[in-house]
Structure formats: C-alpha cells, structure tokens
Scaffold this active site. Structure first.
Site, PDB file in Angstrom:
ATOM      1  N   GLY A  56      39.954  38.306  40.189  1.00 40.66           N
ATOM      2  CA  GLY A  56      39.107  37.435  41.246  1.00 40.66           C
ATOM      3  C   GLY A  56      37.946  37.920  41.100  1.00 40.66           C
ATOM      4  CB  THR A  57      36.078  38.508  38.972  1.00 42.91           C
ATOM      5  OG1 THR A  57      35.746  40.364  39.190  1.00 42.91           O
ATOM      6  CG2 THR A  57      34.891  37.754  38.049  1.00 42.91           C
TER       7      THR A  57
END
Lengths: 273, 221
Positions: A56-57
């Site tokens: 996630g990013t």
C-alpha cells in the site's frame, strides 16, 4: 580470461560466485525453495492471504528543468492493519540513484538491495558508473524472469547519469517504461490529479518540491493505505539530497488552517470563568 | 484445515513484544502454544538467543520458527568461524531478512521481532513481516495480541518519525525498570482479551552487563 556472464543471471546470488573448498555446499547459490504441491497458483494465493505481506502506498517522480524530484509517503498496511507509519519507501541505491517502493515491501526491499549490489559490481567491473537505463534494465529483466510467481513490485528508478536526468518505471509484470512523470501505488490516481495539473517543465527546485509534497499529501488524504510522513528527494548532477520530510497530519493544517468562526473566536478570547 | 489440500501451515498463536531504550532492550513473549481451541503446552519458549547482544522472538507457526532459529544459528556459527567475532544486531537483522525472503514462494509463517544492542550500545528493535521486509523501530509487538498491545505502546512510547526533516530526536524516554513494568502491564491486559495469550510471559533484558531473564505468571484460562 573468463567472460563475465553475471549480467545474464536472473536468480539472486548471495556470495557473488565466491567458491572455496569448505564453502562448496554451504555457499552454493541459494535458490528459492518451492512448495511441493499440485496447485502452485492456488497455494500462492492462499499464502499471500495468510501472510498478508505489507503493501500500500503513494510514490511519484518527475523530471523537470533542474533534475528529478522523487517523493513518497511512509505507510505500510497488512490487510486493514497499519503495520508501520515510518517505512523508508525511497531507497538509496547509490549516491546518484534512487528507487521507490510500491507494492510488496519485502519484494521491493530485497530486489532494490540486490540491484544496488549489481550496480556496484558493474562499477567495479567496468570502471564507470552504471546508467539509469542499465540499472532499470537489470531490475526489469530479473522481475520478468519471476513473472507470474506473485511478486508485487511497482518501482521507479530515478537518477542522474552522463545523459542527464533519467526516470524509468519498472514493475513485476515485467514492464519497463521511460518517462518524465510517474506516480505508482494505491494513492497514485489522487497524486496524478495534483501533479498533472500543477506540472511545468521550467519550475524552480522549490516549486517542484512543493508540487510533489502537495501531491503526496492529497493522496494520503483520500487513500486509506497511504499516510505517515511525506518525503521529498531531489536528484541533480551531484547526486541526490533529501529536501523535506513532513508529517502529513501537520501538512493538512498548514494547507487548510482552521479558521475559527466569530462565535468560537469570542469564546476562545473570553477570560476563563 | 491442516491436512486438507496439502495445506502445510498451522497458527500456534502467542504474542511477542520488544522495546528499545537508550542503553537496553527488552524482549518478551508469552509461553502458550495452541492449536485451534486447544492449548498444547503452557511452557513453550518463543525467544531464541542468536548472538551475545541479539535475541529473536516470534509468533506464528512454531514449526517454521524452530527451523528458522536453527538456520540462523548455523549461519551465525559460520560467520563466527570466518570473522572471529559475533554478528552485530544490525547485521543479524539483514541476515534474517534475506533468510525470510529466500523462502518468498514458500514462506516461513513467523512474525518476528529482533532485539538487541547495536555497535554503539544503544537498544535496537527490528520488526519483520513474514516474507522479510524489515525496519528498525523503537518498539514493536507481533502475534495474536499485537492489535491489543500496539495502541498502548503507541500511546506511551510514540516518538517522532525518523523520516522527518529536520530530524527530531527519537529516544524512548523510559528507563529500563519502567520499560519492564510496561511490558508486564501490556501482557496482563492482552491476556484478558486474547485467548491465545496467557500462562506465563518470558521477559529478556539485554544491556551492557549482559542478558538477564525473568518469568511472570499470567492468567491460565
């Protein structure tokens, strides 16, 4: 003279080919152990769900008149749980090249470390630094050879070499794209919105850094899997420097300061009863 | 689930916690080993001393953990033969990360925390996911009770992120005695609300004078 074919090798080499009697068996290049089951893909899918590797990013990078700006958030999530708010997603491959991390944290960390080793070996073997084109190609070839095995890597290689600023996007599907503006990750749609509308080639370094910071901030605002600290790096002819690291919570109040309504202001000003 | 479709893993539950201080490191883990709703034993150590100043605690599948501990111990022994010294904690941290990643396609089902002193004598804690991504932090919790413990540690110990620029000092303000007390408190609380945590907590403290260990009783229900 033995021909150096290490550039063709795609599996990771722990000891770079060092061989001695004692180490024959112990140091033979470790290969990835695979499970002995009939349904490999099903196993990988279940293993990923069980293990929930951190991901996630939001990351972004763009080339402008003075060089390359690279920016990222710092949140890692395992399923719905925030496993860390202080992950280093901008990886320093060497003093003039940066890589970004998006997707599986372990995959990115490991393969960037491996890329750094390969770049250093290239320098030692060829007495000159590797180009951004070459480094991104090395990484892309490795990832392509593991295509379909479930790696999750969405990375950008940004650097300054003899041809000037360079920026490549490389992913675990085996794709490799040269470009001037990229954003990768679950928060990238939001970052693109801000980045694309504010981008001009002839910005100053400060304007470019502020654009990157805002784009990351807006992505963390709307994407649950992005957050933490917005880091901004600049890559120029002398290598990279870190320009800023700001907590996105504080950036929020800097961009949208709370203006008290007249009633609230009066209540705040009134002496305590 | 264990025997159907060639599924090779099992979750034995349990919780581990580690806190790093300016000159000490506290690592703790409960001693309960469970499978499903059954408790197999109340006396199982999840902590392993890897080097003089480096200790690992893990929760997850204890079979994989045993294999991982043996693997690391063997690699450490070779290192000692070759370099005539023990591995430092940061070096062991990277070794563990690589060892975990080499089983990327058949993972070790372990959630690890590595604790110890770095070469400057400061406490360090490294936290991992199951496939090897790691990060140096001031404190960490892993396992079934982690979700109950981490918010308390965040509240008591949270320090400015190391990524901030200009850099802010990020030393855990607690003394060694306060840190051990905090660990005992969080385990007592986690035991109340997590069925897989309880029986005893094994607390290991590493500081300049060496490693000491203590056991504290927890609820056995």
């Amino acid at each position: 003279m033995k021909l150096d074919l290490s550039g063709f090798e795609s599996t990771p080499s722990l000891h770079g080919g060092a061989v001695d009697d004692v180490g024959e068996d112990l140091f033979s290049r470790p290969s990835f152990q695979l499970p002995a089951c009939s349904d490999f893909d099903g196993f990988q899918k279940d293993a990923v769900q069980m293990v929930k590797p951190a991901k996630g990013t939001t990351t972004l990078a763009f080339i402008f008149k003075e060089g390359v700006i690279v920016a990222a958030d710092s949140r890692a999530s395992m399923g719905g749980y925030i496993s860390s708010q202080s992950v280093k997603k901008i990886i320093e491959i060497n003093p003039y090249m940066l890589g970004t991390m998006a997707g599986g944290a372990a995959d990115c960390q490991f393969w960037h470390r491996n890329l750094g080793i390969k770049c250093r070996l290239h320098e030692l073997a060829n007495k000159r630094r590797i180009s951004v084109t070459g480094a991104s190609k090395l990484l892309a070839n490795i990832l392509y050879s593991y295509r379909g095995m479930g790696l999750s890597v969405g990375t950008m290689i940004a650097g300054w070499d003899e041809k000037g600023p360079g920026l490549y996007y490389v992913d675990s599907e085996g794709g490799r794209l040269k470009g001037a503006r990229f954003s990768v990750g679950s928060g990238s749609p939001y970052a693109y919105g801000v980045l694309d509308s504010g981008y001009r080639y002839d910005m100053t370094k400060e304007e470019a850094a502020e654009l990157a910071r805002r784009a990351i901030y807006h992505a963390t605002f709307r994407d649950g899997a992005s957050g933490g600290v917005a880091s901004v790096y600049y890559v120029g002819p002398d290598g990279w420097t870190k320009l800023s690291g700001d907590d996105v919570g504080e950036l929020h109040y800097k961009y949208y300061p709370v203006v008290p309504t007249p009633i609230e202001q009066e209540m705040a000003d009134a002496p305590a009863a | 689930m264990a025997l159907s479709r060639n599924w090779m893993y099992e979750n034995n539950g349990g919780t581990c916690v580690a806190i790093a201080g300016s000159d000490y490191c506290v690592i703790a883990a409960d001693t309960r080993l469970s499978v499903g709703y059954s408790i197999y034993t109340r006396d199982y150590s999840k902590i392993c001393k890897l080097a003089d100043k480096c200790v690992m605690a893990s929760s997850g599948f204890q079979g994989d953990l045993k294999a991982l501990q043996k693997n690391l111990a063997a690699k450490h022994l070779i290192y000692q033969h070759q370099h005539s010294k023990q591995m430092s904690c940061p070096a062991m941290a990277q070794l563990l990360s690589n060892t975990l990643y080499y089983k990327r396609f058949f993972p070790y089902y372990t959630f690890n925390i590595l604790g110890g002193l770095d070469s400057d004598g400061k406490g360090c804690v490294y936290t991992y996911d199951a496939v090897g991504s790691y990060e140096r932090v001031g404190y960490s919790a892993q396992g079934s009770g982690a979700g109950l413990i981490i918010p308390v540690l965040d509240n008591q110990l949270k320090s400015p992120s190391p990524l901030l620029l200009p850099a802010k000092d990020a030393v855990t303000p607690l003394s060694e005695v306060e840190a051990v007390d905090l660990v005992k408190d969080v385990f007592a609380s986690a035991t109340e609300r997590d069925i897989y945590t309880g029986d005893k907590v094994e607390i290991v403290v590493i500081n300049a004078s060496g490693i000491r260990q203590e056991l504290m009783e927890l609820r056995k229900d």
